[in-house]
Design an enzyme around this catalytic site. Structure first.
Site, PDB file in Angstrom:
ATOM      1  N   SER A  90     -14.015  10.753   8.115  1.00 14.59           N
ATOM      2  CA  SER A  90     -13.754   9.950   9.255  1.00 14.59           C
ATOM      3  C   SER A  90     -15.123   9.172   9.817  1.00 14.59           C
ATOM      4  O   SER A  90     -14.915   8.121  10.153  1.00 14.59           O
ATOM      5  CB  SER A  90     -13.471  10.868  10.538  1.00 14.59           C
ATOM      6  OG  SER A  90     -14.331  11.952  10.850  1.00 14.59           O
ATOM      7  N   ARG A 114       1.740  -1.257   2.236  1.00 19.27           N
ATOM      8  CA  ARG A 114       2.187   0.190   2.382  1.00 19.27           C
ATOM      9  C   ARG A 114       0.939   1.076   2.828  1.00 19.27           C
ATOM     10  O   ARG A 114       1.206   2.266   3.217  1.00 19.27           O
ATOM     11  CB  ARG A 114       2.664   0.796   0.963  1.00 19.27           C
ATOM     12  CG  ARG A 114       3.899   0.120   0.566  1.00 19.27           C
ATOM     13  CD  ARG A 114       5.127   0.315   1.548  1.00 19.27           C
ATOM     14  NE  ARG A 114       5.526   1.628   1.761  1.00 19.27           N
ATOM     15  CZ  ARG A 114       5.994   2.376   1.008  1.00 19.27           C
ATOM     16  NH1 ARG A 114       6.643   1.973  -0.194  1.00 19.27           N
ATOM     17  NH2 ARG A 114       6.403   3.726   1.353  1.00 19.27           N
ATOM     18  N   GLN A 123      -0.859 -12.190   7.155  1.00 13.50           N
ATOM     19  CA  GLN A 123      -0.553 -12.630   5.875  1.00 13.50           C
ATOM     20  C   GLN A 123       0.028 -14.053   6.197  1.00 13.50           C
ATOM     21  O   GLN A 123       0.895 -14.412   6.910  1.00 13.50           O
ATOM     22  CB  GLN A 123       0.576 -11.622   5.023  1.00 13.50           C
ATOM     23  CG  GLN A 123       1.202 -12.512   3.789  1.00 13.50           C
ATOM     24  CD  GLN A 123       1.861 -11.375   3.138  1.00 13.50           C
ATOM     25  OE1 GLN A 123       2.213 -10.412   3.671  1.00 13.50           O
ATOM     26  NE2 GLN A 123       2.164 -11.531   1.592  1.00 13.50           N
ATOM     27  N   SER A 125       2.548 -17.341   6.538  1.00 10.10           N
ATOM     28  CA  SER A 125       3.963 -16.811   6.716  1.00 10.10           C
ATOM     29  C   SER A 125       4.643 -17.821   6.122  1.00 10.10           C
ATOM     30  O   SER A 125       4.555 -19.064   5.981  1.00 10.10           O
ATOM     31  CB  SER A 125       4.045 -17.379   8.438  1.00 10.10           C
ATOM     32  OG  SER A 125       5.432 -17.655   8.565  1.00 10.10           O
ATOM     33  N   ARG A 213     -13.615   4.372   4.538  1.00  8.44           N
ATOM     34  CA  ARG A 213     -12.638   5.507   4.059  1.00  8.44           C
ATOM     35  C   ARG A 213     -11.353   5.365   3.572  1.00  8.44           C
ATOM     36  O   ARG A 213     -10.673   5.688   2.314  1.00  8.44           O
ATOM     37  CB  ARG A 213     -12.205   6.453   5.328  1.00  8.44           C
ATOM     38  CG  ARG A 213     -11.775   7.812   5.128  1.00  8.44           C
ATOM     39  CD  ARG A 213     -11.340   8.311   6.381  1.00  8.44           C
ATOM     40  NE  ARG A 213     -11.011   9.906   6.097  1.00  8.44           N
ATOM     41  CZ  ARG A 213     -10.781  10.849   6.988  1.00  8.44           C
ATOM     42  NH1 ARG A 213     -10.286  10.333   8.198  1.00  8.44           N
ATOM     43  NH2 ARG A 213     -10.569  12.028   6.632  1.00  8.44           N
ATOM     44  N   ARG A 222      -4.941   3.073  -6.191  1.00  9.52           N
ATOM     45  CA  ARG A 222      -4.510   1.870  -7.032  1.00  9.52           C
ATOM     46  C   ARG A 222      -5.059   1.427  -8.133  1.00  9.52           C
ATOM     47  O   ARG A 222      -4.906   0.593  -8.763  1.00  9.52           O
ATOM     48  CB  ARG A 222      -4.387   0.864  -5.820  1.00  9.52           C
ATOM     49  CG  ARG A 222      -3.434   1.103  -4.806  1.00  9.52           C
ATOM     50  CD  ARG A 222      -1.946   1.122  -5.170  1.00  9.52           C
ATOM     51  NE  ARG A 222      -1.110   1.304  -3.897  1.00  9.52           N
ATOM     52  CZ  ARG A 222       0.292   1.147  -4.029  1.00  9.52           C
ATOM     53  NH1 ARG A 222       0.702   1.062  -5.177  1.00  9.52           N
ATOM     54  NH2 ARG A 222       1.027   1.272  -2.984  1.00  9.52           N
TER      55      ARG A 222
HETATM   56  C1  LIG Z   1       1.289   4.670  -8.670  1.00  9.76           C
HETATM   57  C2  LIG Z   1       2.214   4.348  -7.109  1.00  9.76           C
HETATM   58  C3  LIG Z   1       3.414   4.495  -7.371  1.00  9.76           C
HETATM   59  C4  LIG Z   1       4.265   4.190  -5.883  1.00  9.76           C
HETATM   60  N1  LIG Z   1       5.643   4.070  -6.289  1.00  9.76           N
HETATM   61  C5  LIG Z   1       6.201   3.925  -5.078  1.00  9.76           C
HETATM   62  C6  LIG Z   1       7.780   3.857  -4.690  1.00  9.76           C
HETATM   63  O1  LIG Z   1       8.464   3.892  -6.071  1.00  9.76           O
HETATM   64  N2  LIG Z   1       8.288   3.717  -3.729  1.00  9.76           N
HETATM   65  C7  LIG Z   1       7.701   3.740  -2.725  1.00  9.76           C
HETATM   66  O2  LIG Z   1       8.603   3.679  -1.431  1.00  9.76           O
HETATM   67  N3  LIG Z   1       6.394   3.705  -2.441  1.00  9.76           N
HETATM   68  C8  LIG Z   1       5.538   3.891  -3.749  1.00  9.76           C
HETATM   69  N4  LIG Z   1       4.107   3.912  -3.549  1.00  9.76           N
HETATM   70  C9  LIG Z   1       3.584   3.927  -2.287  1.00  9.76           C
HETATM   71  C10 LIG Z   1       3.206   5.210  -1.815  1.00  9.76           C
HETATM   72  O3  LIG Z   1       4.358   6.071  -1.504  1.00  9.76           O
HETATM   73  C11 LIG Z   1       2.313   4.923  -0.436  1.00  9.76           C
HETATM   74  O4  LIG Z   1       3.127   4.451   0.329  1.00  9.76           O
HETATM   75  C12 LIG Z   1       1.393   4.143  -0.744  1.00  9.76           C
HETATM   76  O5  LIG Z   1       0.281   4.548  -1.799  1.00  9.76           O
HETATM   77  C13 LIG Z   1       0.061   4.434   0.462  1.00  9.76           C
HETATM   78  O6  LIG Z   1      -0.433   5.481   0.455  1.00  9.76           O
HETATM   79  P1  LIG Z   1      -0.626   6.376   1.742  1.00  9.76           P
HETATM   80  O7  LIG Z   1       0.526   6.807   2.361  1.00  9.76           O
HETATM   81  O8  LIG Z   1      -1.367   7.594   1.258  1.00  9.76           O
HETATM   82  O9  LIG Z   1      -1.592   5.493   2.520  1.00  9.76           O
HETATM   83  P2  LIG Z   1      -1.849   5.247   4.028  1.00  9.76           P
HETATM   84  O10 LIG Z   1      -0.450   4.736   4.621  1.00  9.76           O
HETATM   85  O11 LIG Z   1      -3.091   4.375   4.151  1.00  9.76           O
HETATM   86  O12 LIG Z   1      -2.288   6.528   4.582  1.00  9.76           O
HETATM   87  C14 LIG Z   1      -3.385   7.305   4.309  1.00  9.76           C
HETATM   88  C15 LIG Z   1      -3.296   8.633   4.603  1.00  9.76           C
HETATM   89  O13 LIG Z   1      -2.900   9.011   5.992  1.00  9.76           O
HETATM   90  C16 LIG Z   1      -1.986  10.121   6.286  1.00  9.76           C
HETATM   91  N5  LIG Z   1      -0.791   9.210   6.870  1.00  9.76           N
HETATM   92  C17 LIG Z   1      -0.578   8.118   7.016  1.00  9.76           C
HETATM   93  N6  LIG Z   1       0.369   7.891   7.823  1.00  9.76           N
HETATM   94  C18 LIG Z   1       1.064   9.109   8.020  1.00  9.76           C
HETATM   95  C19 LIG Z   1       2.069   9.625   8.798  1.00  9.76           C
HETATM   96  N7  LIG Z   1       3.110   8.957   9.372  1.00  9.76           N
HETATM   97  N8  LIG Z   1       2.413  11.069   8.682  1.00  9.76           N
HETATM   98  C20 LIG Z   1       1.486  11.829   8.092  1.00  9.76           C
HETATM   99  N9  LIG Z   1       0.309  11.583   7.514  1.00  9.76           N
HETATM  100  C21 LIG Z   1       0.134  10.145   7.482  1.00  9.76           C
HETATM  101  C22 LIG Z   1      -1.424  10.521   4.752  1.00  9.76           C
HETATM  102  O14 LIG Z   1      -2.612  11.863   4.609  1.00  9.76           O
HETATM  103  C23 LIG Z   1      -2.099   9.308   3.973  1.00  9.76           C
HETATM  104  O15 LIG Z   1      -2.184   9.907   2.581  1.00  9.76           O
HETATM  105  C24 LIG Z   1       3.526   4.158  -4.837  1.00  9.76           C
HETATM  106  C25 LIG Z   1       2.211   4.085  -4.762  1.00  9.76           C
HETATM  107  C26 LIG Z   1       1.304   4.463  -5.982  1.00  9.76           C
HETATM  108  C27 LIG Z   1       0.027   4.418  -5.962  1.00  9.76           C
END
Ligand SMILES: Cc1cc2nc3c(=O)[nH]c(=O)nc-3n(C[C@H](O)[C@H](O)[C@H](O)COP(=O)(O)OP(=O)(O)OC[C@H]3O[C@@H](n4cnc5c(N)ncnc54)[C@H](O)[C@@H]3O)c2cc1C
Length: 271
Positions: A90, A114, A123, A125, A213, A222
């Site tokens: 953090s 995501r 972004q 528009s 972080r 990624r």
């Molecule tokens: C190789 C690869 C393939 C993928 N394929 C797909 C796919 O087919 N379909 C698809 O929809 N997505 C896909 N994704 C996207 C993936 O599911 C994640 O949405 C994306 O990688 C963002 O990761 P994240 O949620 O960890 O990141 P962030 O949104 O930045 O979140 C960071 C961390 O914060 C915590 N966090 C964030 N929000 C919450 C919450 N609401 N509740 C609890 N904890 C939370 C979690 O610990 C999370 O890891 C893919 C990603 C990768 C890397």
């Protein structure tokens, strides 16, 4: 016709290289830091980094335990290295970067956005901006095969032609039905509908603000063998930039080759 990383074929501009601009980083306010320290009985404290983001995160970490007196040897690098080792992630949320990414596709930005925690986005528009002369981002695997490349260019040219025709027809209809709307609103209505025929490959621009972080987590996911090529390439290029600017946060990542593909590896994937 070729313009560096861009080519123009069949009236379509193809972009093959993303551009990454680090347009902003933090600055530290020395007088206020000194005032805080003296107000809290710290007679003397200094760190060996000139980089505001690294200095501020060290202050944030030290403030948690008020550990400004008698710092351990190794300076800022060792201090932040220990933060990463013990997973006190953090603290790194206090280091912030502002990027502009251009020459990237809408597929790329759909994946990028995501990432929610610690990221902010603005972004281009497609509702306001005319895409009649938009560029298209060609995946390398298509670009290297002449037959696939020709098909890609043709698809983009057709999509662009459709967009232009739809925009013109929609604008005429909207003018007839909504004569009291402003020109700007009429254009917006036409463009927001016509953009539906543009492909994922359409070039876009995105302003990204992200903390250290969140960037580490982004790199782990990624700049990975499982990630899609465009986002992996951008992630590795972003890592090179922030590594130069703020090595204390990112030097545990190593550039490696897996199955001939460049990836980043770290022993600390989520801190
Ligand atoms: C190789 C690869 C393939 C993928 N394929 C797909 C796919 O087919 N379909 C698809 O929809 N997505 C896909 N994704 C996207 C993936 O599911 C994640 O949405 C994306 O990688 C963002 O990761 P994240 O949620 O960890 O990141 P962030 O949104 O930045 O979140 C960071 C961390 O914060 C915590 N966090 C964030 N929000 C919450 C919450 N609401 N509740 C609890 N904890 C939370 C979690 O610990 C999370 O890891 C893919 C990603 C990768 C890397």
């Amino acid at each position: 016709m070729s313009q560096g990383s861009k080519i123009v074929e069949n009236g379509v501009t193809i972009s093959r290289k993303p551009a990454i601009y680090l347009v902003g980083m933090q600055q530290a306010e020395s007088a206020e830091i000194d005032r805080f320290l003296s107000d809290h009985g710290v007679q003397q404290w200094s760190t060996d980094t000139e980089v505001a983001a690294q200095k501020l995160t060290e202050i944030a970490g030290r403030m948690c335990y008020m550990s400004f007196a008698k710092p351990r040897p190794g300076g800022n690098k060792a201090y932040l290295g220990n933060i990463i080792d013990v997973g006190h992630g953090s603290v790194m949320e206090h280091a912030v970067y502002n990027f502009i990414l251009t020459g990237v596709s809408r597929s790329f930005t759909h994946e990028l956005i995501r990432h929610r925690a610690g990221f902010g986005y603005s972004q281009l528009s497609q509702r306001y901006v005319d895409e009649s002369r938009c560029e298209f981002v060609e995946p390398a695997v298509i670009a290297q095969d002449p037959e696939l490349h020709a098909q890609f260019v043709q698809s983009c040219a057709e999509a662009q032609k459709s967009y232009i025709e739809l925009t013109a027809k929609l604008a005429t209809g909207i003018e007839r039905e909504h004569p009291d709307l402003s020109v700007t609103d009429r254009r917006k209505m036409a463009r927001q509908a016509a953009r539906s025929v543009l492909p994922n490959a359409t070039e876009t621009k995105i302003f990204v603000t992200v903390n250290a972080r969140a960037l580490r987590h982004f790199f782990a996911l990624r700049a990975n063998i499982h990630a899609e090529e465009e986002i992996r390439t951008v992630a590795i290029e972003m890592w090179k930039i922030v590594l130069r600017q703020t090595p204390a946060f990112f030097s545990d990542f190593e550039l490696r080759k897996e199955n001939g593909i460049e990836v980043l590896w770290t022993a600390h994937p989520k801190v």
